[in-house]
Scaffold this active site. Sequence first.
Site, mmCIF file in Angstrom:
data_model
loop_
_atom_site.group_PDB
_atom_site.id
_atom_site.type_symbol
_atom_site.label_atom_id
_atom_site.label_comp_id
_atom_site.label_asym_id
_atom_site.label_seq_id
_atom_site.Cartn_x
_atom_site.Cartn_y
_atom_site.Cartn_z
ATOM 1 N N ASP A 44 0.754 -1.456 0.253
ATOM 2 C CA ASP A 44 -0.177 -0.066 0.124
ATOM 3 C C ASP A 44 1.088 1.264 -0.145
ATOM 4 O OD1 ASP A 44 -2.480 1.786 0.815
ATOM 5 O OD2 ASP A 44 -1.301 2.213 2.292
ATOM 6 N N TYR A 49 2.966 9.728 0.300
ATOM 7 C CA TYR A 49 4.044 9.268 0.732
ATOM 8 C C TYR A 49 5.301 9.784 0.459
ATOM 9 C CZ TYR A 49 0.545 6.423 3.119
ATOM 10 O OH TYR A 49 -0.854 6.010 3.739
ATOM 11 N N LYS A 76 -3.428 6.124 -3.515
ATOM 12 C CA LYS A 76 -4.785 6.651 -2.879
ATOM 13 C C LYS A 76 -4.764 7.682 -4.080
ATOM 14 C CE LYS A 76 -3.740 5.260 1.186
ATOM 15 N NZ LYS A 76 -2.225 4.587 1.143
ATOM 16 N N GLY A 226 -2.181 1.133 10.863
ATOM 17 C CA GLY A 226 -1.898 1.274 12.245
ATOM 18 C C GLY A 226 -1.956 -0.372 12.849
ATOM 19 N N GLY A 231 2.631 3.042 17.229
ATOM 20 C CA GLY A 231 3.661 2.667 17.473
ATOM 21 C C GLY A 231 3.842 1.928 18.665
ATOM 22 N N ILE A 232 2.726 2.253 20.149
ATOM 23 C CA ILE A 232 2.646 2.411 21.469
ATOM 24 C C ILE A 232 2.997 0.526 21.277
ATOM 25 C CG2 ILE A 232 0.383 2.322 21.969
ATOM 26 C CD1 ILE A 232 1.251 3.501 24.297
ATOM 27 N N LEU A 233 2.347 0.298 20.203
ATOM 28 C CA LEU A 233 1.988 -1.693 20.767
ATOM 29 C C LEU A 233 2.742 -1.953 20.112
ATOM 30 C CD1 LEU A 233 -2.030 -1.525 19.809
ATOM 31 C CD2 LEU A 233 -1.379 -2.136 22.156
ATOM 32 N N ALA A 234 4.237 -1.893 19.620
ATOM 33 C CA ALA A 234 4.858 -2.700 19.655
ATOM 34 C C ALA A 234 6.190 -2.453 19.884
ATOM 35 C CB ALA A 234 5.220 -2.648 17.610
ATOM 36 N N ALA A 239 11.516 -0.759 28.049
ATOM 37 C CA ALA A 239 10.829 1.450 28.051
ATOM 38 C C ALA A 239 8.957 1.196 28.167
ATOM 39 C CB ALA A 239 11.983 1.845 27.308
ATOM 40 N N PRO A 240 8.378 0.451 28.991
ATOM 41 C CA PRO A 240 7.146 0.310 28.947
ATOM 42 C C PRO A 240 6.442 1.636 29.097
ATOM 43 C CG PRO A 240 8.068 0.068 31.107
ATOM 44 C CD PRO A 240 9.068 -0.475 30.844
#
Length: 334
Positions: A44, A49, A76, A226, A231-234, A239-240
Amino acid sequence: MLATHISGLGFGTGVIGNLYREIPDTEAAAAVRLALDQGVTYFDTAPHYGFGLSEKRLGRVLGDQDRAQPIVISTKVGRVLVATPAADLRTARQGFISPEPYESTFDYSYDGVMRSFEESCRRLGREIDILYAHDLGRRTHGDLHSEQMQLFLSEGYRAMRSLRDQRVVRAIGLGVNEWQVCEEVLASVDLDIVLLAGRYTLLEQEPLETFLPMCVRRGVSVVVGGPYNSGILARDPRAPHVGHYDYGRAPASIVARVDSIQAVCDRHGVPLAAAALQFPLAHPAVVSVIAGLGSAAEVSAAIHGMSFPIPAGCWQELQHLRLLRADAPTPAAA
């Protein structure tokens, strides 16, 4: 059927458009080649981009591939590129540090859509399978939403429909960050597919209420973008307490929720990123999950995450603790 050629893991090319940081051509090419070698068939991209950079880089690598190879490309329309000869190409513009002397501006008109599509075809050098209308919605356009929607429905959609009816593209849809705008558009016209970014993840499942059931009823395929919620789920588990969510710094409530999800995953020996990638695909409307990938290492990590065995108990505990909606389909149930 188009869906039969779309890989469960898709390659989001925003990163190789130099999103937030410069990536060498060789690194971008290596990422795309490794993805192809590992069986990824869906890529995609968008003119926005890197202002054409992502499409050019993708096109160069795919140009070396056998055209009989089952590759699915989506791009797109809804933004056109405008020359900016005075721009400082060393600094970020609209989030991209690109050597291309352009910036993007919204244009959902018939002529704007056709111009954008023709330019994408030239940059990619291959047929385009899926065409999305980019970034419609109140969140993006604010007070101009109604005006932009009217222009899209009266002109832009007509251009996209014409391309599909002539079999120039195989499917048309929306590429957006808001599920509500998808329902708004579907109330007026038919779509084949929707790319929904960041709204159906381990952290967010509101689309289960009305949008995803509508897609099942209407036969609309869904691609989830997404999956890491910016990014927070990876994040690095070492570094939590840091991470980005929804294109910004994660608020304390989101960090706390991710900490709880992380703890469950840790108890079951599951990488958080693997759960984030695999979860959306359990819904019957979802045909692919696309992750933003910019290096061979990131491709390898995503491939590993997609194939990592996740025990049913992990999903069950997430639902028992109400960290995941009880009505959310899970890979264990699927």
